[in-house]
Design a protein around this motif. Structure first.
Motif, PDB file in Angstrom:
ATOM      1  N   CYS A  40       0.827  -1.214   0.000  1.00 32.46           N
ATOM      2  CA  CYS A  40       0.000   0.000   0.000  1.00 32.46           C
ATOM      3  C   CYS A  40       0.859   1.261   0.000  1.00 32.46           C
ATOM      4  CB  CYS A  40      -0.950   0.006   1.189  1.00 32.46           C
ATOM      5  SG  CYS A  40      -2.317  -1.165   0.992  1.00 32.46           S
ATOM      6  N   ARG A  85     -14.789   2.744   4.211  1.00 35.80           N
ATOM      7  CA  ARG A  85     -14.452   1.426   3.669  1.00 35.80           C
ATOM      8  C   ARG A  85     -15.705   0.549   3.585  1.00 35.80           C
ATOM      9  NH1 ARG A  85      -9.541  -0.220   2.984  1.00 35.80           N
ATOM     10  NH2 ARG A  85      -8.826   1.453   4.314  1.00 35.80           N
ATOM     11  N   LEU A  89     -16.573   0.237  -0.261  1.00 38.28           N
ATOM     12  CA  LEU A  89     -16.024  -1.020  -0.795  1.00 38.28           C
ATOM     13  C   LEU A  89     -16.881  -2.235  -0.479  1.00 38.28           C
ATOM     14  CD1 LEU A  89     -12.168  -0.762  -0.224  1.00 38.28           C
ATOM     15  CD2 LEU A  89     -13.446  -0.481  -2.331  1.00 38.28           C
ATOM     16  N   ASP A  92     -14.758  -5.086   1.076  1.00 40.05           N
ATOM     17  CA  ASP A  92     -13.432  -5.401   0.548  1.00 40.05           C
ATOM     18  C   ASP A  92     -12.379  -4.648   1.348  1.00 40.05           C
ATOM     19  OD1 ASP A  92     -14.371  -7.083  -1.415  1.00 40.05           O
ATOM     20  OD2 ASP A  92     -14.551  -5.477  -2.890  1.00 40.05           O
ATOM     21  N   GLY A  95      -8.931  -1.265  -2.548  1.00 39.08           N
ATOM     22  CA  GLY A  95      -9.298  -1.183  -3.953  1.00 39.08           C
ATOM     23  C   GLY A  95      -9.275   0.241  -4.454  1.00 39.08           C
ATOM     24  N   ARG A 108     -14.648   0.157 -10.800  1.00 33.62           N
ATOM     25  CA  ARG A 108     -14.173  -0.357  -9.512  1.00 33.62           C
ATOM     26  C   ARG A 108     -13.164  -1.472  -9.730  1.00 33.62           C
ATOM     27  NH1 ARG A 108     -17.627  -2.390  -4.460  1.00 33.62           N
ATOM     28  NH2 ARG A 108     -16.118  -3.866  -3.701  1.00 33.62           N
ATOM     29  N   TRP A 109     -12.077  -1.405  -8.959  1.00 37.82           N
ATOM     30  CA  TRP A 109     -11.074  -2.475  -8.955  1.00 37.82           C
ATOM     31  C   TRP A 109     -10.925  -2.956  -7.520  1.00 37.82           C
ATOM     32  CZ3 TRP A 109     -10.484   2.023 -11.682  1.00 37.82           C
ATOM     33  CH2 TRP A 109     -10.190   1.922 -13.044  1.00 37.82           C
ATOM     34  N   ASN A 110     -11.043  -4.249  -7.319  1.00 35.75           N
ATOM     35  CA  ASN A 110     -10.823  -4.850  -6.012  1.00 35.75           C
ATOM     36  C   ASN A 110      -9.361  -5.282  -5.954  1.00 35.75           C
ATOM     37  OD1 ASN A 110     -10.628  -6.531  -3.800  1.00 35.75           O
ATOM     38  ND2 ASN A 110     -12.562  -7.569  -4.197  1.00 35.75           N
ATOM     39  N   ALA A 111      -8.628  -4.807  -4.960  1.00 38.20           N
ATOM     40  CA  ALA A 111      -7.206  -5.134  -4.860  1.00 38.20           C
ATOM     41  C   ALA A 111      -6.946  -6.473  -4.170  1.00 38.20           C
ATOM     42  CB  ALA A 111      -6.464  -4.018  -4.122  1.00 38.20           C
ATOM     43  N   SER A 112      -7.951  -7.035  -3.547  1.00 33.83           N
ATOM     44  CA  SER A 112      -7.763  -8.287  -2.819  1.00 33.83           C
ATOM     45  C   SER A 112      -7.425  -9.417  -3.780  1.00 33.83           C
ATOM     46  CB  SER A 112      -9.021  -8.643  -2.033  1.00 33.83           C
ATOM     47  OG  SER A 112      -9.298  -7.644  -1.089  1.00 33.83           O
ATOM     48  N   LYS A 114      -5.498  -9.720  -6.252  1.00 32.57           N
ATOM     49  CA  LYS A 114      -4.902  -9.359  -7.535  1.00 32.57           C
ATOM     50  C   LYS A 114      -3.929  -8.197  -7.421  1.00 32.57           C
ATOM     51  CE  LYS A 114      -9.180  -9.069  -9.092  1.00 32.57           C
ATOM     52  NZ  LYS A 114     -10.300  -8.730  -9.905  1.00 32.57           N
ATOM     53  N   PHE A 116      -3.340  -3.910  -6.644  1.00 33.38           N
ATOM     54  CA  PHE A 116      -3.930  -2.671  -7.151  1.00 33.38           C
ATOM     55  C   PHE A 116      -3.694  -2.538  -8.653  1.00 33.38           C
ATOM     56  CE2 PHE A 116      -3.350  -1.728  -2.687  1.00 33.38           C
ATOM     57  CZ  PHE A 116      -4.501  -1.016  -2.380  1.00 33.38           C
TER      58      PHE A 116
END
Length: 135
Positions: A40, A85, A89, A92, A95, A108-112, A114, A116
């Motif tokens: 992060c 959050r 999110l 999540d 993201g 929207r992109w989920n960072a979990s 995969k 960022f």
């Protein structure tokens, strides 16, 4: 798409800021873990380095950290209570969201799992949104 509720966040010096989507054509929200997360911190630095490129397309960059402290080598605001959050999110951990001036999430992109998305990928989406909604 989902319209985000307005929430209050804290600056590192303790001031309260309230989100106002109308100020910019697009807001890029990067929801980060706390300062103990090396990925992060690196993500924060990569996005900050591209702030001017986002700004050229009328986009604001909002880096939101979980917890009570923004890491020394980074910038952003704090979601101490986790309200943003949970609302933005939907559970999540981290993201990236693109929000238009009406507060509607357009991407929207989920960072979990995969990681960022790159700032370049997000910038391409910002350009697309900006070109779809000229003002």
């Amino acid at each position: 798409m989902k319209r985000l509720p307005t929430v209050s966040l804290k600056t590192p010096d303790g001031m309260t800021v309230t989100t106002d989507w109308r100020k910019h054509a697009v807001t890029v929200i990067v929801m980060l873990h706390d300062g103990n997360c090396h990925a992060c911190r690196a993500t924060c630095q990569r996005y900050v380095a591209e702030r001017a490129a986002f700004g050229e397309w009328g986009a604001e960059l909002l880096l939101v950290w979980r917890g009570s402290k923004v890491p020394d080598d980074c910038e952003g605001v704090l979601d101490e209570s986790g309200v943003a959050r949970r609302a933005w999110l939907e559970g999540d951990a981290a993201g990236v969201l693109l929000v238009d001036r009406n507060g509607v999430v357009v991407r929207r992109w989920n960072a979990s799992g995969k990681g960022f998305p790159s700032p370049e990928e997000v910038l391409a989406a910002v350009k697309h949104v900006a070109l779809q909604c000229p003002e």
